[in-house]
Design an enzyme around this catalytic site. Structure first.
Site, PDB file in Angstrom:
ATOM      1  N   ASP A 108      -7.999  -0.731 -10.759  1.00  0.00           N
ATOM      2  CA  ASP A 108      -8.778  -1.466  -9.941  1.00  0.00           C
ATOM      3  C   ASP A 108     -10.046  -0.616  -9.685  1.00  0.00           C
ATOM      4  OD1 ASP A 108      -9.878  -2.435  -7.549  1.00  0.00           O
ATOM      5  OD2 ASP A 108      -8.416  -2.686  -6.510  1.00  0.00           O
TER       6      ASP A 108
ATOM      7  N   LYS B 179       0.781  -1.177  -0.030  1.00  0.00           N
ATOM      8  CA  LYS B 179      -0.046  -0.005  -0.008  1.00  0.00           C
ATOM      9  C   LYS B 179       0.931   1.262  -0.068  1.00  0.00           C
ATOM     10  CE  LYS B 179      -3.847  -2.124  -0.070  1.00  0.00           C
ATOM     11  NZ  LYS B 179      -4.976  -1.918  -1.402  1.00  0.00           N
TER      12      LYS B 179
ATOM     13  N   LYS C 279     -13.332  -7.245  -8.760  1.00  0.00           N
ATOM     14  CA  LYS C 279     -13.913  -7.450  -7.293  1.00  0.00           C
ATOM     15  C   LYS C 279     -15.494  -7.832  -7.520  1.00  0.00           C
ATOM     16  CE  LYS C 279     -11.643  -3.991  -4.475  1.00  0.00           C
ATOM     17  NZ  LYS C 279     -10.268  -4.019  -5.129  1.00  0.00           N
TER      18      LYS C 279
ATOM     19  N   ASP D 271       0.323  -0.321  -4.683  1.00  0.00           N
ATOM     20  CA  ASP D 271      -1.219   0.227  -4.810  1.00  0.00           C
ATOM     21  C   ASP D 271      -1.469   1.414  -4.147  1.00  0.00           C
ATOM     22  OD1 ASP D 271      -3.763   0.560  -5.112  1.00  0.00           O
ATOM     23  OD2 ASP D 271      -4.492  -1.249  -3.996  1.00  0.00           O
TER      24      ASP D 271
ATOM     25  N   GLU E 175      -0.157   0.069  -9.499  1.00  0.00           N
ATOM     26  CA  GLU E 175      -1.729  -0.182  -9.250  1.00  0.00           C
ATOM     27  C   GLU E 175      -2.523   1.184  -8.902  1.00  0.00           C
ATOM     28  OE1 GLU E 175      -2.916  -3.640  -7.094  1.00  0.00           O
ATOM     29  OE2 GLU E 175      -4.885  -3.015  -6.728  1.00  0.00           O
TER      30      GLU E 175
HETATM   31 MG   LIG Z   1      -6.202  -2.225  -5.343  1.00  0.00          MG
END
Ligand SMILES: [Mg+2]
Length: 387
Positions: free
Chosen positions: A241, A165, A265, A193, A218
Site C-alpha cells: 500500500d 490494524k 488510493k 495491515d 499488508e
Molecule cells: Mg493499508
C-alpha cells in the site's frame, strides 16, 4: 464549456466511533477534508475531494493540499473540464509533484464530463463490470476479544472482508491476529495491515507466532526492500500500500513479485485519471487490487466506487466506502454499502447531490461569481439561483 469558478472548502469529518489509533502511535479524532467545487459557464457543478489522514500517514497533508490548490485554481480557469488531459497538463505545468493536491480537480472534471454527457463516470472508465463489489472494513487497535467482537459486528452487517490494524507490539499482535484469524468464516478474507510499523525481525517473530493461519500480509515494514525480504520468507500473500506510490514502484513490485495485491488510493495517483491508468496496468499485469483512498466523504466514496465497479472482478479484491466512518455528511453520493458490498447507481457524473450548506463558506475562490445552476442532465434545466 469552460471552468468559470473554483471554490475550496475545508470540512471537518469527526470519526463516528471516536479516536482512531493505528501503528506508530498515530491517533486521529477526525479528518480534515478539502472539497473543491468547479463551476462551469453553463452552470454545471463538479465536486472533488482530498482527505489525508492528518499529516503523518503518507506524504499528504490538508494544509499543503490547500496551498497547492491555491496555485492551481487560477491556472485552470477558462479550460474545458471535459478535456481532462488538458486540465492535467495545465496542473503539471503549474505545480510539480503533489499529485494528491491535484486529485480533487481531476475528480471534479470527471464528474463534469459525466454530467455533460449524461453518463455515469463508471461507464466513462470502461463500463460496469459487476452489480456490486466487496467492501472491506477496518478493525482498529484493541484487545483480541474486542477485535473479534468488532469482526462479528461487521459480519452481522454483511461484511466479509476485514482489515486488522497491527503494529502494537509482537506479543499483542500475535494474540490479536491469531484470535481474528481463528474467528474467520470460510468465505471471509483477512488483511493484517501493520502500516509499515514492523521491523524485519518483528515481522519474522509475528509470522512464526501466528503459525499456519491464513491472512494477507499488508505493508509489514516501512521500506520496500524490507517488505521484499519479508515476502521471500513467507508463503502468505502480500499486499503493498504505502510503498506503491507511482508507476515505477508498481512495476518494480510486480517484477520482483513482492506484491500479490496492491492498494490503489485515488489521491496518491492524482485522482481518477492516474488511478485508472494504474488500474488498467494492474489488470494487464495480472495483479489484484484494493481500490480506495485515504479517507473522505460521499464524494471520495463515489469516485472510488465508480473506478471499482468498472474493474474486472477477478482483479479486484475489494474497495472502500467511508459512509459509516464519519459523523458528518456532505449530501448524497451514488454509492452505498448494502450487505457488505458497494453498489453504485447510474446517475450522470459521480451522481452527487451535495448539501452546499454542509460545505460551509469557501476558504478561497477563483474566477467569476456563481451563475444559475443547471441540472446534471447534459441539457440542463435551471434549478435555481445561487447566492
Ligand atoms: Mg493499508
Amino acid at each position: 464549456m469552460k471552468i468559470a469558478r473554483m471554490t475550496i472548502h475545508s470540512v471537518a469529518l469527526p470519526f463516528r466511533l471516536g479516536r482512531y489509533t493505528f501503528s506508530g502511535e498515530r491517533e486521529m479524532d477526525g479528518a480534515d477534508s478539502t472539497v473543491i467545487c468547479l463551476e462551469t459557464d453553463c452552470g454545471l457543478r463538479g465536486y472533488g475531494e482530498v482527505c489525508p489522514a492528518g499529516a503523518f500517514y503518507i506524504p499528504q497533508n490538508p494544509e499543503a493540499a490547500r496551498a497547492c490548490l491555491a496555485l492551481l485554481g487560477p491556472k485552470i480557469m477558462g479550460l474545458d473540464p471535459r478535456e481532462i488531459g488538458v486540465v492535467n497538463t495545465a496542473m503539471s505545468k503549474a505545480v510539480s509533484g503533489h499529485d494528491y493536491a491535484k486529485a480533487p480537480i481531476d475528480m471534479a472534471c470527471w464528474d463534469l464530463l459525466g454530467q455533460a454527457t449524461g453518463q455515469p463516470v463508471h461507464r466513462l472508465l470502461g463500463g460496469r463490470r459487476a452489480e456490486s463489489v466487496p467492501a472491506h472494513r477496518a478493525i482498529a487497535f484493541g484487545a483480541p476479544e474486542e477485535a473479534v467482537a468488532t469482526l462479528e459486528a461487521h459480519r452481522a452487517r454483511g461484511f466479509r472482508h476485514f482489515q486488522l490494524k497491527a503494529g502494537c507490539g509482537v506479543k499483542a499482535d500475535i494474540a490479536r491476529i491469531s484470535a481474528v484469524a481463528d474467528a474467520l468464516g470460510e468465505d471471509e478474507v483477512l488483511c493484517v495491515d501493520a502500516n509499515g510499523a514492523w521491523t524485519f525481525h518483528e515481522a519474522m517473530l509475528i509470522l512464526r507466532g501466528t503459525g499456519e493461519r491464513d491472512f494477507i500480509l499488508e505493508e509489514p515494514c516501512a521500506r520496500y526492500e524490507t517488505n521484499r525480504s519479508v515476502r521471500l520468507h513467507t508463503n502468505l500473500p502480500m499486499k503493498l500500500d504505502e510503498s506503491i506510490d507511482d508507476l515505477r514502484s508498481l512495476l518494480k513490485a510486480q517484477e520482483d513479485q513482492t506484491a500479490d495485491i496492491v492498494s490503489i488510493k485515488l489521491s496518491k495517483f492524482g485522482g481518477l485519471t492516474g488511478a485508472r491508468l494504474v488500474r488498467d496496468l494492474c489488470e494487464r499485469l495480472g495483479m489484484v487490487m484494493n481500490i480506495e483512498c485515504v479517507f473522505g466523504s460521499e464524494i471520495t466514496s463515489s469516485a472510488v466506487a465508480h473506478l471499482a465497479i468498472s474493474t474486472a472482478p477477478r482483479h479486484l479484491l475489494n474497495a472502500s466506502h467511508y459512509g459509516d466512518y464519519f459523523d458528518a455528511s456532505l449530501g448524497e453520493g451514488s454509492a452505498r454499502v448494502e450487505g457488505g458490498r458497494i453498489v453504485v447507481d447510474d446517475r450522470p457524473g459521480l451522481g452527487l447531490r451535495i448539501d452546499e450548506a454542509a460545505l460551509g463558506p469557501p476558504l478561497m475562490s477563483f474566477g467569476a461569481e456563481a451563475r444559475p445552476r443547471r441540472a446534471a442532465s447534459g441539457r440542463g434545466a435551471a434549478v435555481g439561483e445561487e447566492a
